[in-house]
Design a protein around this motif. Structure first.
Motif, PDB file in Angstrom:
ATOM      1  N   ALA A  29      30.907  61.468  55.088  1.00  0.00           N
ATOM      2  CA  ALA A  29      31.665  60.365  54.497  1.00  0.00           C
ATOM      3  C   ALA A  29      30.953  59.038  54.749  1.00  0.00           C
ATOM      4  CB  ALA A  29      33.066  60.315  55.096  1.00  0.00           C
ATOM      5  N   PRO A  30      31.044  58.095  53.806  1.00  0.00           N
ATOM      6  CA  PRO A  30      30.473  56.763  54.042  1.00  0.00           C
ATOM      7  C   PRO A  30      31.077  56.124  55.287  1.00  0.00           C
ATOM      8  CG  PRO A  30      31.101  57.026  51.740  1.00  0.00           C
ATOM      9  CD  PRO A  30      31.658  58.208  52.472  1.00  0.00           C
ATOM     10  N   ASP A  31      30.306  55.269  55.946  1.00  0.00           N
ATOM     11  CA  ASP A  31      30.811  54.573  57.121  1.00  0.00           C
ATOM     12  C   ASP A  31      32.090  53.814  56.755  1.00  0.00           C
ATOM     13  OD1 ASP A  31      29.919  53.499  59.989  1.00  0.00           O
ATOM     14  OD2 ASP A  31      30.761  51.827  58.851  1.00  0.00           O
ATOM     15  N   PRO A  32      33.097  53.828  57.609  1.00  0.00           N
ATOM     16  CA  PRO A  32      34.373  53.181  57.267  1.00  0.00           C
ATOM     17  C   PRO A  32      34.262  51.675  57.035  1.00  0.00           C
ATOM     18  CG  PRO A  32      34.368  53.995  59.544  1.00  0.00           C
ATOM     19  CD  PRO A  32      33.181  54.568  58.881  1.00  0.00           C
ATOM     20  N   ASP A  33      33.233  51.025  57.569  1.00  0.00           N
ATOM     21  CA  ASP A  33      33.065  49.590  57.350  1.00  0.00           C
ATOM     22  C   ASP A  33      32.323  49.278  56.051  1.00  0.00           C
ATOM     23  OD1 ASP A  33      34.391  48.815  59.660  1.00  0.00           O
ATOM     24  OD2 ASP A  33      32.577  48.871  60.888  1.00  0.00           O
ATOM     25  N   LEU A  34      31.716  50.282  55.437  1.00  0.00           N
ATOM     26  CA  LEU A  34      30.948  50.023  54.218  1.00  0.00           C
ATOM     27  C   LEU A  34      31.884  49.631  53.086  1.00  0.00           C
ATOM     28  CD1 LEU A  34      28.246  50.038  52.705  1.00  0.00           C
ATOM     29  CD2 LEU A  34      28.643  52.456  52.196  1.00  0.00           C
ATOM     30  N   THR A  35      31.602  48.480  52.473  1.00  0.00           N
ATOM     31  CA  THR A  35      32.456  47.938  51.412  1.00  0.00           C
ATOM     32  C   THR A  35      31.712  47.760  50.106  1.00  0.00           C
ATOM     33  OG1 THR A  35      33.862  46.801  53.032  1.00  0.00           O
ATOM     34  CG2 THR A  35      33.892  45.952  50.764  1.00  0.00           C
ATOM     35  N   LEU A  36      30.492  47.259  50.195  1.00  0.00           N
ATOM     36  CA  LEU A  36      29.768  46.860  48.989  1.00  0.00           C
ATOM     37  C   LEU A  36      28.293  47.198  49.117  1.00  0.00           C
ATOM     38  CD1 LEU A  36      29.746  45.230  46.272  1.00  0.00           C
ATOM     39  CD2 LEU A  36      29.295  43.190  47.659  1.00  0.00           C
ATOM     40  N   LEU A  37      27.704  47.606  47.988  1.00  0.00           N
ATOM     41  CA  LEU A  37      26.262  47.836  47.888  1.00  0.00           C
ATOM     42  C   LEU A  37      25.713  46.899  46.822  1.00  0.00           C
ATOM     43  CD1 LEU A  37      26.549  51.708  47.861  1.00  0.00           C
ATOM     44  CD2 LEU A  37      25.390  50.421  49.663  1.00  0.00           C
ATOM     45  N   LEU A  38      24.722  46.080  47.209  1.00  0.00           N
ATOM     46  CA  LEU A  38      24.099  45.159  46.262  1.00  0.00           C
ATOM     47  C   LEU A  38      22.608  45.464  46.170  1.00  0.00           C
ATOM     48  CD1 LEU A  38      25.605  41.613  46.973  1.00  0.00           C
ATOM     49  CD2 LEU A  38      26.058  43.107  45.032  1.00  0.00           C
ATOM     50  N   PRO A  39      22.061  45.478  44.956  1.00  0.00           N
ATOM     51  CA  PRO A  39      20.633  45.786  44.817  1.00  0.00           C
ATOM     52  C   PRO A  39      19.769  44.654  45.344  1.00  0.00           C
ATOM     53  CG  PRO A  39      21.574  45.163  42.698  1.00  0.00           C
ATOM     54  CD  PRO A  39      22.723  45.240  43.669  1.00  0.00           C
ATOM     55  N   THR A  40      18.650  45.033  45.906  1.00  0.00           N
ATOM     56  CA  THR A  40      17.665  44.054  46.354  1.00  0.00           C
ATOM     57  C   THR A  40      16.303  44.485  45.864  1.00  0.00           C
ATOM     58  OG1 THR A  40      16.809  42.841  48.277  1.00  0.00           O
ATOM     59  CG2 THR A  40      17.228  45.192  48.584  1.00  0.00           C
ATOM     60  N   SER A  41      15.403  43.539  45.744  1.00  0.00           N
ATOM     61  CA  SER A  41      14.096  43.854  45.177  1.00  0.00           C
ATOM     62  C   SER A  41      13.282  44.673  46.163  1.00  0.00           C
ATOM     63  CB  SER A  41      13.352  42.565  44.831  1.00  0.00           C
ATOM     64  OG  SER A  41      13.230  41.739  45.974  1.00  0.00           O
TER      65      SER A  41
ATOM     66  N   ALA B  17      19.423  56.268  49.717  1.00  0.00           N
ATOM     67  CA  ALA B  17      19.846  57.642  49.468  1.00  0.00           C
ATOM     68  C   ALA B  17      21.265  57.821  50.002  1.00  0.00           C
ATOM     69  CB  ALA B  17      18.896  58.619  50.158  1.00  0.00           C
ATOM     70  N   PRO B  18      21.981  58.885  49.558  1.00  0.00           N
ATOM     71  CA  PRO B  18      23.365  59.076  50.004  1.00  0.00           C
ATOM     72  C   PRO B  18      23.540  59.099  51.516  1.00  0.00           C
ATOM     73  CG  PRO B  18      22.887  60.530  48.169  1.00  0.00           C
ATOM     74  CD  PRO B  18      21.586  59.872  48.530  1.00  0.00           C
ATOM     75  N   ALA B  19      22.612  59.694  52.240  1.00  0.00           N
ATOM     76  CA  ALA B  19      22.765  59.790  53.691  1.00  0.00           C
ATOM     77  C   ALA B  19      22.827  58.421  54.352  1.00  0.00           C
ATOM     78  CB  ALA B  19      21.616  60.600  54.288  1.00  0.00           C
ATOM     79  N   ASP B  20      22.174  57.418  53.760  1.00  0.00           N
ATOM     80  CA  ASP B  20      22.181  56.077  54.346  1.00  0.00           C
ATOM     81  C   ASP B  20      23.564  55.441  54.322  1.00  0.00           C
ATOM     82  OD1 ASP B  20      19.406  56.203  54.740  1.00  0.00           O
ATOM     83  OD2 ASP B  20      18.996  55.379  52.744  1.00  0.00           O
ATOM     84  N   LEU B  21      24.429  55.898  53.417  1.00  0.00           N
ATOM     85  CA  LEU B  21      25.751  55.289  53.303  1.00  0.00           C
ATOM     86  C   LEU B  21      26.646  55.640  54.494  1.00  0.00           C
ATOM     87  CD1 LEU B  21      26.426  55.860  49.493  1.00  0.00           C
ATOM     88  CD2 LEU B  21      25.113  54.059  50.634  1.00  0.00           C
ATOM     89  N   ALA B  22      26.269  56.654  55.243  1.00  0.00           N
ATOM     90  CA  ALA B  22      27.037  57.040  56.426  1.00  0.00           C
ATOM     91  C   ALA B  22      26.617  56.260  57.667  1.00  0.00           C
ATOM     92  CB  ALA B  22      26.877  58.534  56.682  1.00  0.00           C
ATOM     93  N   ARG B  23      25.549  55.491  57.563  1.00  0.00           N
ATOM     94  CA  ARG B  23      25.068  54.738  58.713  1.00  0.00           C
ATOM     95  C   ARG B  23      26.002  53.584  59.028  1.00  0.00           C
ATOM     96  NH1 ARG B  23      19.724  55.750  59.930  1.00  0.00           N
ATOM     97  NH2 ARG B  23      19.572  53.714  60.935  1.00  0.00           N
ATOM     98  N   GLY B  24      26.065  53.228  60.290  1.00  0.00           N
ATOM     99  CA  GLY B  24      26.832  52.060  60.703  1.00  0.00           C
ATOM    100  C   GLY B  24      25.989  50.802  60.632  1.00  0.00           C
ATOM    101  N   ASP B  25      26.300  49.850  61.474  1.00  0.00           N
ATOM    102  CA  ASP B  25      25.593  48.573  61.500  1.00  0.00           C
ATOM    103  C   ASP B  25      24.283  48.738  62.262  1.00  0.00           C
ATOM    104  OD1 ASP B  25      24.703  45.995  61.676  1.00  0.00           O
ATOM    105  OD2 ASP B  25      26.512  45.178  62.584  1.00  0.00           O
TER     106      ASP B  25
END
Length: 464
Positions: A129-141, A342-350
Motif C-alpha cells: 500500500a502507498p505510504d499513509p502520508d503520501l498525498t500528491l505526485l507531481l512530475p519533475t524534469s 515506480a510503484p514500489a517507491d510510493l510505499a516509501r516514507g519520508d
C-alpha cells in the motif's frame, strides 16, 4: 498539519473563461463531496493519476482525492504522456476528460462532477500500500524520458500554501490568473495558496498571447498574474505589461532565472502604477516556493533569489571537491518525501526529513539575500577547462540578444541559437572567450528551442 479548504461562507472560488457563472466555495464543496463519495467506493489501496487540462472539473477531482485520502498524480494531458506514466506506475485508477478514450484494460466506473470519468483497472493491485502520508505526485524534469515524480504529503501542501499566502499577503478578494498548468508545481501553488486564504483563481482557456486572454483578465477583475521567464520574454517583445490592467496589484515570477533587463523593465512598469513585482525561487522538490525577493527590496537586489519563505531556512554547504562554489541547502516543512519512478517507491516514507540539497550553486550577501551562480549538473569540461553552462548561456544570450541552449557531447560544446542566423558569430565569440580549438564549439540555428509546459528549455529534446 493537513491541507484543507473551508468551503462555506467564502464567496467565489473559481472563474472560468468559457463558463457563464463563477463557482462559489459552497458549490465547489458540493462537487468535491460528490466526487469523494464515488472515489471512496474504489477498492483499496488505490493510486489515481489525473490527465486533464485546467478547468473547474480538474480542481474538484484533485481536491476530492485529497479528501478521500487517495494519492493523486497530476500529469500533462495527452495520450503519449498518459501512456508513459501508466507503463511506469501501473495505476489502478485514472481520472480523464470524458472525451479521452480509455487506455487498454481500464473501464469507466463513474462520472465525477465537472465532466470527468473515473476509470479502473481491476488487474492492477499494489502489493504494498502507498505510504499513509503520501498525498500528491507531481512530475519533475529528468535527464531521460522516463517519468519522474516528486512525492508530497498533505503537510507539505499546507505548509507551502500557507507560506506563499503569508509573504504575498493573500486573502479574500484576491483573484489570481491561473496562468500555468496545475500539474506544474508553480501553477498548482497558485491554486492552493489562494483557496486556503479565501481568494479565487480565474481559469482562462486561451493563450496568454491572445488579446482576448487579457480582456478576460480585466473582466474577471484579477488582482495578480504569475509568469515564468519565457512568458515575460514574450510579453516584453509584444510590449504588453500585465500591470497595465487596473485591477492587477501584483505580478510574480518564478520557474527559472529572469534576465536582469527584463526584471528591471517589469519592476519599473509595476512601480510606475503603484503595483508590485515579486521574484521568487523554488523547486518541485520543495512543493513550490523556497525563497522570494520582497518587492520593496527588488531595486537593490536584482539578480538574487531573495530570502527564505516563512518557516524555511537557507544555508550554503560544500558542493564537492572539484567546485569552489557552495551548494544551496534548504530546510523546511515543505520539502518532499522523496522521488518516485515506480510503484514500489510510493510505499516509501519520508526520505529527506525536511532537508533539500537543491543542486544549485549559490552565494549570499551581507543582508542574507541569496544569488544562484550555477548548477552542479550543468558543467562541461573542454580541454581541461571546467565551464558553467548556465552562466555561459546567460552571457551569450545577453550579448547576442537571442535565446540559446548549450550541451556537451564527447568533449565538445554544442550551442543552439533560436531564430537568428548568428551561429558563426557565436562560435567565434566562444572560441576566443574560452580559448579552445575551433572544432571544440559547434553552433546551430533552430527555429525554436524546445520547451517544457513551464517554459523551461527541454534539453533532452534538443537535436543530437
Amino acid at each position: 498539519m493537513k491541507f484543507e479548504i473551508p468551503y462555506h461562507g467564502r464567496g467565489n472560488a473559481l472563474y472560468q473563461s468559457n463558463c457563464g457563472a463563477p463557482l462559489s466555495y459552497a458549490a465547489l464543496g458540493e462537487w468535491v463531496a460528490l466526487n469523494r463519495c464515488l472515489l471512496r467506493k474504489l477498492r483499496s489501496p488505490t493510486v489515481a493519476f489525473q490527465f486533464c487540462p485546467n478547468d473547474m472539473g480538474a480542481v474538484a477531482s484533485y481536491l476530492a482525492c485529497l479528501e478521500a485520502a487517495i494519492p493523486i498524480g497530476l500529469g500533462e494531458p495527452g495520450l503519449r504522456n498518459r501512456d508513459n506514466v501508466i507503463t511506469a506506475f501501473r495505476p489502478n485508477a485514472l481520472i480523464l476528460p470524458l472525451e479521452m478514450p480509455p487506455p487498454s484494460g481500464y473501464r469507466a466506473v463513474g462520472r465525477l462532477a465537472g465532466e470527468r470519468s473515473i476509470l479502473w483497472h481491476s488487474d492492477r493491485e499494489y502489493l504494498v500500500a502507498p505510504d499513509p502520508d503520501l498525498t500528491l505526485l507531481l512530475p519533475t524534469s529528468g535527464s531521460t524520458g522516463a517519468p519522474k515524480y516528486v512525492r508530497l504529503s498533505s503537510a507539505n501542501l499546507a505548509s507551502n500554501a500557507g507560506s506563499i499566502a503569508e509573504f504575498l499577503q493573500l486573502g479574500p478578494g484576491e483573484i489570481a490568473v491561473q496562468s500555468l498548468p496545475f500539474y506544474y508545481a508553480y501553477g498548482l501553488s497558485i491554486l492552493n495558496s489562494h483557496l486556503i486564504s479565501g481568494g479565487a483563481v480565474a481559469i482562462i482557456q486561451r493563450n496568454f498571447m491572445d488579446p482576448d486572454y487579457w480582456r478576460s483578465v480585466a473582466d474577471f477583475g484579477c488582482t495578480s498574474f504569475a509568469g515564468v521567464p519565457y512568458m515575460y520574454e514574450v510579453l516584453r517583445r509584444l510590449d504588453l505589461a500585465p500591470t497595465d490592467i487596473p485591477t492587477l496589484r501584483m505580478i510574480t515570477q518564478a520557474g527559472g532565472h529572469l534576465p536582469e533587463n527584463l526584471a528591471r523593465h517589469f519592476h519599473a512598469r509595476a512601480r510606475s502604477g503603484g503595483k508590485s513585482f515579486v521574484i521568487m525561487y523554488g523547486q518541485t522538490e520543495a512543493t513550490a516556493r523556497i525563497a522570494y525577493v520582497p518587492s520593496d527590496r527588488l531595486e537593490e537586489k536584482f539578480g538574487t533569489v531573495g530570502i527564505p519563505i516563512p518557516r524555511g531556512s537557507l544555508t550554503l554547504v560544500p558542493a564537492g571537491p572539484d567546485l569552489r562554489a557552495q551548494q544551496l541547502r534548504y530546510r523546511g516543512p515543505n520539502v518532499m518525501m522523496g522521488y518516485a519512478g515506480a510503484p514500489a517507491d510510493l510505499a516509501r516514507g519520508d526520505d529527506l526529513g525536511g532537508i533539500l540539497d537543491t543542486g544549485d550553486l549559490a552565494e549570499v550577501d551581507p543582508d542574507g539575500f541569496f544569488r544562484i551562480v550555477g548548477r552542479i549538473a550543468r558543467f562541461a569540461k573542454l580541454f581541461g577547462k571546467r565551464i558553467n553552462l548556465q552562466e555561459l548561456e546567460r552571457e551569450v544570450g545577453a550579448r547576442f540578444k537571442q535565446p540559446v541552449a548549450m550541451t556537451e557531447a564527447d568533449g565538445r560544446l554544442r550551442v543552439f541559437v533560436e531564430g537568428a542566423d548568428l551561429a558563426m558569430d557565436i562560435e567565434m565569440h566562444l572560441i576566443q572567450e574560452l580559448q579552445v580549438p575551433n572544432f571544440a564549439v559547434k553552433a546551430s540555428v533552430v527555429s525554436s528551442l524546445p520547451r517544457t509546459a513551464a517554459g523551461k528549455i527541454d534539453y533532452k529534446m534538443l537535436p543530437p
